[in-house]
Design a protein around this motif. Structure first.
Motif, PDB file in Angstrom:
ATOM      1  N   SER A 161      -6.567  -2.514  -8.784  1.00 39.99           N
ATOM      2  CA  SER A 161      -6.987  -3.247  -9.977  1.00 39.99           C
ATOM      3  C   SER A 161      -6.259  -4.575 -10.134  1.00 39.99           C
ATOM      4  N   GLY A 162      -5.359  -4.891  -9.195  1.00 36.23           N
ATOM      5  CA  GLY A 162      -4.737  -6.218  -9.179  1.00 36.23           C
ATOM      6  C   GLY A 162      -3.356  -6.321  -9.772  1.00 36.23           C
ATOM      7  N   TYR A 163      -2.727  -5.215 -10.138  1.00 34.76           N
ATOM      8  CA  TYR A 163      -1.383  -5.259 -10.694  1.00 34.76           C
ATOM      9  C   TYR A 163      -0.348  -5.358  -9.571  1.00 34.76           C
ATOM     10  N   TYR A 208       0.847  -1.196   0.000  1.00 33.93           N
ATOM     11  CA  TYR A 208       0.000   0.000   0.000  1.00 33.93           C
ATOM     12  C   TYR A 208       0.875   1.236   0.000  1.00 33.93           C
ATOM     13  N   PHE A 209       0.343   2.300  -0.619  1.00 37.74           N
ATOM     14  CA  PHE A 209       0.980   3.614  -0.604  1.00 37.74           C
ATOM     15  C   PHE A 209       0.039   4.559   0.128  1.00 37.74           C
ATOM     16  N   SER A 210       0.601   5.476   0.906  1.00 41.04           N
ATOM     17  CA  SER A 210      -0.268   6.398   1.631  1.00 41.04           C
ATOM     18  C   SER A 210       0.455   7.695   1.966  1.00 41.04           C
ATOM     19  N   GLU A 253      -2.052   7.846  -8.064  1.00 42.87           N
ATOM     20  CA  GLU A 253      -2.483   6.990  -9.162  1.00 42.87           C
ATOM     21  C   GLU A 253      -2.039   5.545  -8.994  1.00 42.87           C
ATOM     22  N   GLN A 254      -0.942   5.305  -8.261  1.00 39.63           N
ATOM     23  CA  GLN A 254      -0.474   3.933  -8.097  1.00 39.63           C
ATOM     24  C   GLN A 254      -1.455   3.073  -7.304  1.00 39.63           C
ATOM     25  N   LEU A 255      -2.323   3.713  -6.534  1.00 35.14           N
ATOM     26  CA  LEU A 255      -3.339   2.946  -5.811  1.00 35.14           C
ATOM     27  C   LEU A 255      -4.390   2.393  -6.774  1.00 35.14           C
TER      28      LEU A 255
END
Length: 248
Positions: A216-218, A154-156, A209-211
Motif C-alpha cells: 500500500s506504499g508505506y 520485502y518480507f517472506s 500483514e506487513q506486506l
C-alpha cells in the motif's frame, strides 16, 4: 517524541490457551514483557479482551484496557487503544505479549527509526548466523530484505534472496540473511490508516500483514539487533524458556 507502548494479550490461543498468565520463574509471561517495557517507557498499556488477564496486570501494578474480542490481530487491538487514549502520543509501540526476553535496547532501536521523517512504520531484524542456516528455509522464520538505507524491501517465508548457481547448503556463506522480529512501532496516524486497509494479494499469499503495508506504499524502517528473543508460542517453548532462565 512521546511514545505509548501497548502490549496486546489475548487469553484464547489454539496452541497455548491462557499463555499470558503462564508462569515463567516467579512471574507470569505478561509481567515479564510489561516489566521490560515499563523500564524504558512511562506509558505502558496491556490491551486485552479477557478480564483474567486485566486483573493479573492490575495485581502487579500495570495498566490494562479491555478491548474488543473481534480484533483479528494485535495491530487492530493497538489501534483501538490508541484511539481511546490521549492524542498527545507521536509513536505507538506494539510489543508482543509473548516475548518475555525482549530487551529494552531493542525497543529503543525500533523507536529510533523515526528520527527519519520518511519512516511510517518501524520494526527489527537480526542476522541469521551460519550455525542456524536451516532457518533460511523454515517458513515459520520470516525473512526480510533491506535497502541500503535500512528500509524493508520485502518480507517472506521463503529464502530471500535466491542465490543462483550456488548449492543451498552454501547460501549462508554467500549472503547475510535477516530474520524479522515481530515488534512494530507506528506513527499514530499511520496506525489508524493501516487498520482500514483491505488485505492485499501479497499479504494473503504469505499470511504476513506487513506486506499489506508495503504493497500500500508505506515505508518500513528496519533496525538491526544482534539478539534474537525467544517467543513463547507453545508449552514446549515455555519449557525452553524455563531452562534458559535457570541458566542465567
Amino acid at each position: 517524541m512521546r511514545v505509548l507502548a501497548i502490549i496486546p494479550a489475548r487469553y484464547a490461543s489454539s496452541r497455548f490457551p491462557a499463555k499470558p498468565l503462564a508462569m515463567l520463574g516467579r512471574k507470569c509471561i505478561i509481567e515479564w514483557v510489561w516489566s521490560v517495557a515499563k523500564s524504558q517507557f512511562d506509558d505502558v498499556v496491556v490491551a486485552t479482551d479477557d478480564e483474567r488477564i486485566a486483573k493479573e496486570v492490575e495485581s502487579f501494578g500495570g495498566e490494562a484496557m479491555m478491548t474488543s474480542s473481534e480484533h483479528r490481530c494485535g495491530t487492530e487491538r493497538c489501534a483501538e487503544v490508541a484511539r481511546r487514549v490521549d492524542d498527545g502520543y507521536d509513536i505507538i509501540l506494539n510489543i508482543q505479549g509473548d516475548e518475555p526476553f525482549i530487551l529494552k535496547e531493542q525497543l529503543c532501536e525500533v523507536v529510533a527509526q523515526f528520527a527519519n521523517p520518511d519512516i511510517d512504520i518501524a520494526t527489527l531484524a537480526t542476522p541469521i548466523p551460519p550455525a542456524e542456516s536451516h532457518d533460511i528455509f523454515d517458513p515459520n522464520c520470516v525473512k526480510v530484505t533491506l535497502s541500503d538505507s535500512g528500509r524493508a524491501l520485502y518480507f517472506s517465508r521463503s529464502p530471500i534472496p535466491y542465490i543462483r548457481g550456488v548449492e543451498r547448503e552454501e547460501w549462508a556463506s554467500h549472503h547475510t540473511y535477516y530474520r524479522h522480529l515481530g515488534i512494530y512501532a507506528f506513527r499514530r496516524e499511520v496506525l489508524q490508516q493501516i487498520t482500514q486497509l483491505t488485505p492485499t494479494p501479497l499479504e494473503m499469499a504469505e499470511s504476513l500483514e506487513q506486506l499489506r503495508w508495503l504493497q500500500s506504499g508505506y515505508t518500513i524502517g528496519v533496525g538491526l539487533t544482534s539478539s534474537h528473543s525467544i517467543g513463547i508460542d507453545t508449552p514446549e517453548d515455555l519449557e525452553r524458556a524455563q531452562t534458559m532462565l535457570s541458566q542465567e
